[in-house]
Motif scaffolding. Structure first.
Motif, PDB file in Angstrom:
ATOM      1  N   LEU A 126       0.856  -1.180   0.000  1.00  0.00           N
ATOM      2  CA  LEU A 126       0.000   0.000   0.000  1.00  0.00           C
ATOM      3  C   LEU A 126       0.891   1.228   0.000  1.00  0.00           C
ATOM      4  O   LEU A 126       1.750   1.372   0.853  1.00  0.00           O
ATOM      5  CB  LEU A 126      -0.892   0.019   1.244  1.00  0.00           C
TER       6      LEU A 126
ATOM      7  N   HIS B  62     -16.908   0.862   4.709  1.00  0.00           N
ATOM      8  CA  HIS B  62     -15.737   0.145   4.196  1.00  0.00           C
ATOM      9  C   HIS B  62     -15.808   0.100   2.673  1.00  0.00           C
ATOM     10  O   HIS B  62     -16.855  -0.192   2.110  1.00  0.00           O
ATOM     11  CB  HIS B  62     -15.721  -1.295   4.695  1.00  0.00           C
ATOM     12  N   THR B  65     -10.534  -2.897  -1.565  1.00  0.00           N
ATOM     13  CA  THR B  65      -9.594  -2.738  -2.676  1.00  0.00           C
ATOM     14  C   THR B  65      -9.172  -4.096  -3.244  1.00  0.00           C
ATOM     15  O   THR B  65      -9.217  -4.311  -4.447  1.00  0.00           O
ATOM     16  CB  THR B  65      -8.353  -1.957  -2.210  1.00  0.00           C
ATOM     17  N   SER B  83      -7.741  -5.914   1.725  1.00  0.00           N
ATOM     18  CA  SER B  83      -7.271  -4.557   2.006  1.00  0.00           C
ATOM     19  C   SER B  83      -8.312  -3.582   1.485  1.00  0.00           C
ATOM     20  O   SER B  83      -9.087  -3.910   0.587  1.00  0.00           O
ATOM     21  CB  SER B  83      -5.908  -4.297   1.361  1.00  0.00           C
ATOM     22  N   GLY B  84      -8.324  -2.404   2.075  1.00  0.00           N
ATOM     23  CA  GLY B  84      -9.315  -1.427   1.647  1.00  0.00           C
ATOM     24  C   GLY B  84      -9.225  -0.128   2.414  1.00  0.00           C
ATOM     25  O   GLY B  84      -8.230   0.132   3.103  1.00  0.00           O
ATOM     26  N   ASN B  85     -10.269   0.656   2.273  1.00  0.00           N
ATOM     27  CA  ASN B  85     -10.357   1.947   2.945  1.00  0.00           C
ATOM     28  C   ASN B  85     -11.561   1.968   3.876  1.00  0.00           C
ATOM     29  O   ASN B  85     -12.583   1.373   3.579  1.00  0.00           O
ATOM     30  CB  ASN B  85     -10.499   3.070   1.919  1.00  0.00           C
ATOM     31  N   LYS B  96      -6.649   3.461   5.880  1.00  0.00           N
ATOM     32  CA  LYS B  96      -6.366   2.214   5.166  1.00  0.00           C
ATOM     33  C   LYS B  96      -6.438   1.069   6.166  1.00  0.00           C
ATOM     34  O   LYS B  96      -5.997   1.196   7.302  1.00  0.00           O
ATOM     35  CB  LYS B  96      -4.987   2.266   4.522  1.00  0.00           C
ATOM     36  N   SER B  98      -6.294  -3.446   6.621  1.00  0.00           N
ATOM     37  CA  SER B  98      -6.229  -4.793   6.068  1.00  0.00           C
ATOM     38  C   SER B  98      -6.660  -5.757   7.153  1.00  0.00           C
ATOM     39  O   SER B  98      -6.507  -5.487   8.347  1.00  0.00           O
ATOM     40  CB  SER B  98      -4.833  -5.122   5.526  1.00  0.00           C
TER      41      SER B  98
END
Lengths: 128, 104
Positions: A126, B62, B65, B83-85, B96, B98
């Motif tokens: 990331l 959420h 990604t 993983s994501g935001n 961010k 995970s």
């Protein structure tokens, strides 16, 4: 050694080896081990190490921020989750990464020697 | 359904429920389930949901990604990595995150 200490020791060994001698990671994987790397599934020690040694950077330095573990399944494994920073040579900013491992230990109760067999999960890079 | 589709469907269901009705996550956990949250180990559906519903934010969103999965162990489980935001209400920037699941 308790599971938290064990997983910390494993993670430190893994990244120290990764940074110093990536090919040396081969001994940590077995034929049934799998690496998922940016969506690509790679199976077997030799294929995994071929992937890791072909990454588009040579020098790197992992620094670990968190290590968490919990028991995994009926056969005495551990699920280990790591987050940290990855500094590449020549780059100003470190990349943030997280990675999970499924670690199976084969403890010989008599010798208390631990011979790891583990699956390495996904590595996600990331950008900061 | 192949494992990738299955894990994607699970993850979407999990976060849709998390964002809309966090207490509804209880049905996804069992008594032997464990959540590790910032170093704290929490076991059992009821305790896990109590933790999740007590987080210091109410509204969140959420967005995913990546979802990756691979087989886990001899009993047909799956290891799923996301993983994501995470956008919290009233915050300018998303966090961010995970997260990893062991589905059995």
């Amino acid at each position: 050694m308790d599971p938290d200490q064990l997983s910390r020791a494993f993670v430190e060994h893994y990244y120290t080896t990764f940074d110093a001698n990536r090919a040396g990671l081969a001994s940590l994987y077995q034929e049934e081990s799998m690496l998922t790397f940016e969506g690509q599934k790679i199976q077997g020690s030799q294929n995994i190490v071929a992937k890791l040694t072909s990454l588009p950077f040579q020098q790197c330095q992992h620094s670990i921020t968190t290590v968490d573990c919990q028991p995994s399944g009926p056969v005495g494994g551990m699920l280990v989750f790591v987050s940290g920073n990855l500094q590449l040579a020549g780059e100003q900013h470190a990349l943030k990464f997280s990675q999970s491992f499924e670690v199976r230990d084969r403890t010989d109760a008599n010798r208390l020697v631990v011979d790891y067999a583990y699956y390495v999960g996904t590595k996600v890079w990331l950008l900061v």
